[in-house]
Design a protein around this motif. Structure first.
Motif, mmCIF file in Angstrom:
data_model
loop_
_atom_site.group_PDB
_atom_site.id
_atom_site.type_symbol
_atom_site.label_atom_id
_atom_site.label_comp_id
_atom_site.label_asym_id
_atom_site.label_seq_id
_atom_site.Cartn_x
_atom_site.Cartn_y
_atom_site.Cartn_z
ATOM 1 N N ASP A 110 7.415 -0.690 -4.844
ATOM 2 C CA ASP A 110 8.018 0.305 -3.968
ATOM 3 C C ASP A 110 6.977 1.046 -3.134
ATOM 4 O OD1 ASP A 110 10.737 -0.006 -4.413
ATOM 5 O OD2 ASP A 110 10.744 1.273 -6.177
ATOM 6 N N VAL A 111 5.751 1.135 -3.625
ATOM 7 C CA VAL A 111 4.742 1.986 -2.991
ATOM 8 C C VAL A 111 3.707 1.204 -2.200
ATOM 9 C CG1 VAL A 111 2.803 3.531 -3.491
ATOM 10 C CG2 VAL A 111 5.007 3.899 -4.620
ATOM 11 N N GLU A 112 3.122 0.175 -2.798
ATOM 12 C CA GLU A 112 1.934 -0.433 -2.209
ATOM 13 C C GLU A 112 2.168 -1.150 -0.876
ATOM 14 O OE1 GLU A 112 -0.907 -2.309 -4.791
ATOM 15 O OE2 GLU A 112 -0.315 -1.042 -6.477
ATOM 16 N N PRO A 113 3.345 -1.759 -0.641
ATOM 17 C CA PRO A 113 3.538 -2.318 0.702
ATOM 18 C C PRO A 113 3.459 -1.253 1.798
ATOM 19 C CG PRO A 113 5.075 -3.317 -0.826
ATOM 20 C CD PRO A 113 4.416 -2.184 -1.566
ATOM 21 N N TYR A 114 3.982 -0.053 1.530
ATOM 22 C CA TYR A 114 3.885 1.031 2.503
ATOM 23 C C TYR A 114 2.443 1.517 2.638
ATOM 24 C CZ TYR A 114 8.963 1.177 2.332
ATOM 25 O OH TYR A 114 10.287 0.839 2.408
ATOM 26 N N VAL A 115 1.713 1.527 1.537
ATOM 27 C CA VAL A 115 0.303 1.899 1.576
ATOM 28 C C VAL A 115 -0.472 0.897 2.435
ATOM 29 C CG1 VAL A 115 -1.797 2.121 0.189
ATOM 30 C CG2 VAL A 115 0.345 3.119 -0.628
ATOM 31 N N ALA A 116 -0.198 -0.389 2.231
ATOM 32 C CA ALA A 116 -0.876 -1.424 3.018
ATOM 33 C C ALA A 116 -0.527 -1.282 4.505
ATOM 34 C CB ALA A 116 -0.482 -2.804 2.504
ATOM 35 N N ASP A 157 -10.710 -6.738 -8.379
ATOM 36 C CA ASP A 157 -9.308 -6.755 -7.960
ATOM 37 C C ASP A 157 -8.770 -5.326 -7.873
ATOM 38 O OD1 ASP A 157 -6.672 -7.407 -7.436
ATOM 39 O OD2 ASP A 157 -6.568 -8.984 -8.939
ATOM 40 N N VAL A 158 -9.046 -4.524 -8.897
ATOM 41 C CA VAL A 158 -8.625 -3.123 -8.876
ATOM 42 C C VAL A 158 -9.294 -2.389 -7.712
ATOM 43 C CG1 VAL A 158 -8.690 -0.930 -10.121
ATOM 44 C CG2 VAL A 158 -8.149 -3.037 -11.349
ATOM 45 N N ALA A 159 -10.596 -2.622 -7.520
ATOM 46 C CA ALA A 159 -11.323 -1.976 -6.426
ATOM 47 C C ALA A 159 -10.714 -2.334 -5.073
ATOM 48 C CB ALA A 159 -12.797 -2.373 -6.471
ATOM 49 N N PHE A 160 -10.225 -3.558 -4.936
ATOM 50 C CA PHE A 160 -9.575 -4.015 -3.706
ATOM 51 C C PHE A 160 -8.352 -3.149 -3.401
ATOM 52 C CE2 PHE A 160 -6.399 -6.664 -1.573
ATOM 53 C CZ PHE A 160 -7.108 -7.237 -0.534
ATOM 54 N N HIS A 161 -7.506 -2.950 -4.404
ATOM 55 C CA HIS A 161 -6.286 -2.166 -4.199
ATOM 56 C C HIS A 161 -6.595 -0.685 -3.996
ATOM 57 C CE1 HIS A 161 -3.416 -5.420 -4.933
ATOM 58 N NE2 HIS A 161 -4.267 -5.862 -5.840
ATOM 59 N N VAL A 162 -7.567 -0.174 -4.726
ATOM 60 C CA VAL A 162 -7.958 1.229 -4.561
ATOM 61 C C VAL A 162 -8.499 1.461 -3.150
ATOM 62 C CG1 VAL A 162 -9.601 3.001 -5.308
ATOM 63 C CG2 VAL A 162 -8.343 1.672 -7.010
ATOM 64 N N ALA A 163 -9.274 0.508 -2.642
ATOM 65 C CA ALA A 163 -9.826 0.638 -1.285
ATOM 66 C C ALA A 163 -8.716 0.694 -0.242
ATOM 67 C CB ALA A 163 -10.777 -0.524 -0.988
ATOM 68 N N ILE A 164 -7.621 -0.026 -0.484
ATOM 69 C CA ILE A 164 -6.499 0.017 0.457
ATOM 70 C C ILE A 164 -5.819 1.382 0.406
ATOM 71 C CG2 ILE A 164 -4.227 -0.962 0.986
ATOM 72 C CD1 ILE A 164 -5.319 -3.681 0.068
ATOM 73 N N PHE A 165 -5.646 1.923 -0.793
ATOM 74 C CA PHE A 165 -5.102 3.273 -0.906
ATOM 75 C C PHE A 165 -5.963 4.258 -0.111
ATOM 76 C CE2 PHE A 165 -2.414 1.828 -4.356
ATOM 77 C CZ PHE A 165 -1.402 2.771 -4.462
ATOM 78 N N LYS A 166 -7.270 4.168 -0.276
ATOM 79 C CA LYS A 166 -8.174 5.096 0.405
ATOM 80 C C LYS A 166 -8.136 4.913 1.914
ATOM 81 C CE LYS A 166 -11.454 5.725 -3.408
ATOM 82 N NZ LYS A 166 -12.848 5.548 -3.866
ATOM 83 N N ALA A 167 -7.872 3.687 2.356
ATOM 84 C CA ALA A 167 -7.856 3.399 3.788
ATOM 85 C C ALA A 167 -6.680 4.047 4.503
ATOM 86 C CB ALA A 167 -7.835 1.888 4.020
ATOM 87 N N THR A 168 -5.728 4.610 3.774
ATOM 88 C CA THR A 168 -4.626 5.333 4.410
ATOM 89 C C THR A 168 -5.093 6.670 4.978
ATOM 90 O OG1 THR A 168 -3.970 6.483 2.374
ATOM 91 C CG2 THR A 168 -2.968 4.322 2.803
ATOM 92 N N HIS A 169 -6.219 7.172 4.452
ATOM 93 C CA HIS A 169 -6.747 8.479 4.833
ATOM 94 C C HIS A 169 -5.719 9.589 4.621
ATOM 95 C CE1 HIS A 169 -10.663 7.165 6.316
ATOM 96 N NE2 HIS A 169 -10.022 6.052 6.630
ATOM 97 N N ASN A 170 -4.968 9.407 3.539
ATOM 98 C CA ASN A 170 -4.035 10.434 3.090
ATOM 99 C C ASN A 170 -4.545 10.926 1.742
ATOM 100 O OD1 ASN A 170 -1.580 11.107 1.238
ATOM 101 N ND2 ASN A 170 -0.804 11.395 3.318
ATOM 102 N N ILE A 171 -4.754 12.232 1.610
ATOM 103 C CA ILE A 171 -5.401 12.730 0.394
ATOM 104 C C ILE A 171 -4.532 12.505 -0.843
ATOM 105 C CG2 ILE A 171 -6.805 14.427 1.609
ATOM 106 C CD1 ILE A 171 -4.809 16.571 0.763
#
Length: 251
Positions: A110-116, A157-171
């Protein structure tokens, strides 16, 4: 010297014992855990110590005390799933529990596609480097003769997904990635072990990375769905009622 060591030895943790039993599924929501008197006898500790440990589980919503009856496991929806102690227990003990795996996977779907999708709009050059470095680490540790490569692959793999979260630039998303990291790791580590074709999984991650790099929000959304569907397939669980497969309109 032995007496001194005996005095400083930590007492057994009733909280950890019960957390393992609950997260692994031996005690289900609605079940009563052993009574205080039985836990005192089992662990050879006094009642106040048992009550202190039970309080840890009460405070994070995992069990509730019912006067005259004992302590009962609460429904999953009542658990404070983002509490650091709960996520730690989840990482250590929930792997055998498909219900908890399904709940986490449904949330991620529900969340990560929107994050991507958001990352594809906002990622900076530095963000793209972090995503690419994590992806390269996954590829370099895809195969190996010992568990070290498998662990490193999961770490990247975890670092990959975390980096995408951070790339949203939403705190909020950035902070949430840190809180969710243990539960994400649990799913990734388990699915990587059981994946029938790790090369296909790596390719799905590459496609997600390229969609973000190419500033393609819609394609990034769908690529993230594909990555998580692969996780669901590897775990052999249904994703549940999530955004997977929904027809969406993109601006």
């Amino acid at each position: 010297m032995k007496d001194r060591q005996r005095k400083t030895s930590p007492r057994p943790s009733v909280a950890d014992f019960l957390a393992e039993a609950i997260f692994s599924g031996r005690y289900q929501p609605g079940d009563f855990v052993p009574k205080e008197v039985d836990l005192c006898e089992q662990f050879a500790i006094n009642r106040s110590a048992v009550r202190s440990d039970l309080r840890q589980l009460v405070d994070v919503g995992i069990i509730e005390r019912i006067s005259g009856h004992g302590s009962k496991v609460r429904e999953y929806a009542e658990w404070n799933i983002l509490d650091p102690q709960v996520t730690d227990w989840m990482t250590r003990y929930a792997t055998p529990n498909p219900r908890i795996q399904q709940e986490i996977l449904s949330f991620r779907l529900d969340v990560e596609p929107y994050v991507a999708m958001t990352a594809a709009k906002r990622a900076t050059a530095r963000d793209l480097v972090a995503i690419e470095e994590a992806f390269e680490g996954m590829g370099q540790n895809l195969h190996g003769d010992d568990g070290q490569d498998g662990r490193l692959h999961s770490d990247f793999d975890v670092a990959f997904h975390v980096a995408i979260f951070k790339a949203t630039h939403n705190i909020v998303w950035a902070q949430l990635s840190h809180i969710l990291r243990p539960s994400i790791y649990m799913l990734i580590e388990t699915s990587n072990v059981s994946a029938s074709d790790p090369e296909e999984s790596l390719e799905r991650h590459r496609q997600l990375m390229e969609c973000i790099r190419a500033r393609q929000p819609r394609e990034a959304f769908l690529a993230a769905q594909a990555v998580l569907k692969g996780t669901a397939d590897a775990l052999g669980i249904e994703p549940g009622d999530s955004a997977l497969g929904r027809q969406l309109t993109f601006n």
